[in-house]
Scaffold this active site. Structure first.
Site, short mmCIF file in Angstrom:
data_model
loop_
_atom_site.label_atom_id
_atom_site.label_comp_id
_atom_site.label_asym_id
_atom_site.label_seq_id
_atom_site.Cartn_x
_atom_site.Cartn_y
_atom_site.Cartn_z
N GLY A 186 0.78 -1.18 0.05
CA GLY A 186 -0.02 0.04 0.09
C GLY A 186 0.89 1.26 -0.01
CD GLU A 190 -3.86 10.00 -2.47
OE1 GLU A 190 -2.60 9.94 -2.79
OE2 GLU A 190 -4.67 9.71 -3.07
#
Length: 385
Positions: A128, A362
């Site tokens: 991720g 993000e």
């Protein structure tokens, strides 16, 4: 900092659209799982799919502060809608900044109108925030790449055409980022499949999908920028805007939390008077409002830093602070509502579910703290000047 007259007018236009088209339907559509087709069409009519597309390709090419205003206002209405626009806008920014002339001509005009839509294929089941750990590979075979791997949590996956996908064109490269590239994968590519929608606590309205590339054949002309090994730099340049996006969405959530808490406190009666007259409630409202305004100014500050150049530290700070303000504001607004704050009949429970994602998306806040620390240590971010 103050907004310019044009920015103020633009915000007023956005606010009117959100209050008219999004606020009245958000809770009902979110709970029913209805895709917001009409709202998406409205975004297209306003030209918002082109906010990061240069004017020569039909876009608005907004400055970063105006970009921030878009996501604050839309998230105030429904954060999931901001997600539809957010991933699209970051991908457009990547293509506009790094694409070849042919890639820009092929995609940007239609992306600017929403006739085409897009997203970004970064995250994988085992990678991720640590993008260098991706496993998706692209093997050159003549005039094509053969791509294999799985991407997950991909916003807009069912509507993206093309989908920029981060791959390893040289899995043996050291450090790993030198062997990473971005491919613009079109929706009808053989071997490219959107396999499932991931069920989520919040962030509804837009799909988050798993994407499988099973020996997918992608033409060499789809290599973003036409040069291998630039993928990580291309992605990171977009993610600076992405952190402004998340910070601004967080501000929008916090603003809506304050609006809902104020409205409820003014009308809810206890002991013969509105609860807004009780000091305990007033202290909570004051805390939400104060932190909200600080977060808004930090988001604009970070956006302005992006306008001036690389801003890893500033955007990291803004994303961390604003996302934590959003979650605190949502929780405090639920407390003001008392038991009703836990009910799906009121907006604040949705705000709480959406706010949680802001500290994860993000780049997680803990990882971003290390990014901010490095920028302070090496002097690229200077606080107090």
């Amino acid at each position: 900092m103050d907004l310019t007259a044009d920015q103020q007018d633009f915000r007023d236009l956005l606010r009117s659209f959100v209050d008219r088209e999004i606020v009245p339907v958000a809770r009902e559509w979110e709970q029913s799982g209805r895709y917001p087709t009409e709202i998406v069409a409205g975004l297209g009519r306003m030209g918002l799919f082109g906010i990061t597309v240069p004017e020569e390709y039909g876009g608005l090419d907004l400055d970063p502060v105006s970009f921030a205003l878009v996501f604050e206002e839309i998230a105030r209405g429904w954060m999931g809608i901001a997600g539809i626009l957010g991933s699209h806008s970051l991908a457009c920014r990547m293509i506009a900044t790094h694409g070849t002339d042919e890639q820009k001509q092929r995609y940007l005009p239609d992306l600017a109108t929403g006739q085409r839509r897009t997203g970004i294929g970064l995250t994988e089941p085992d990678a991720g925030t640590d993008l260098q750990g991706i496993r998706t590979t692209a093997r050159r075979d003549g005039d094509h790449y053969v791509v294999s791997g799985t991407k997950t949590w991909i916003t807009n996956a069912r509507h993206a055409d093309p989908l920029p996908v981060l791959v390893k064109t040289d899995p043996s490269a050291t450090p790993a980022h030198r062997g990473m590239s971005v491919l613009l994968v079109e929706a009808d590519t053989p071997g490219f499949t959107v396999t499932r929608d991931i069920a989520k606590l919040g962030y509804k309205g837009t799909e988050s999908c798993e994407v499988v590339l099973d020996e997918a054949t992608v033409p060499v002309s789809a290599l973003l920028g036409g040069v291998e090994g630039r993928g990580m730099q291309q992605v990171l340049s977009a993610l600076e805007w992405g952190r402004v996006n998340i910070a601004s969405r967080s501000v929008g959530i916090a603003q809506r939390a304050l609006d809902e808490a104020l409205a409820y406190a003014r009308q809810r009666q206890a002991f013969g008077r509105p609860i807004a007259e009780f000091q305990a409630v007033q202290l909570t409202l004051a805390t939400i409002g104060t932190r909200l305004q600080a977060a808004r100014l930090m988001a604009w500050w970070a956006a302005d830093a992006v306008r001036r150049g690389r801003a890893d530290g500033e955007t990291g700070m803004a994303k961390i602070f604003c996302s934590e303000v959003a979650l605190d504001a949502a929780i405090d607004a639920m407390k003001v509502h008392g038991g009703y704050g836990y009910s799906t009949e009121f907006e604040v429970e949705r705000l709480y579910r959406d706010a949680i994602l802001m500290s994860i998306g993000e780049g997680t806040n803990d990882v971003l703290r290390t990014v901010v620390a490095r920028s302070l240590v090496d002097g690229t971010t200077v606080v107090g000047r």
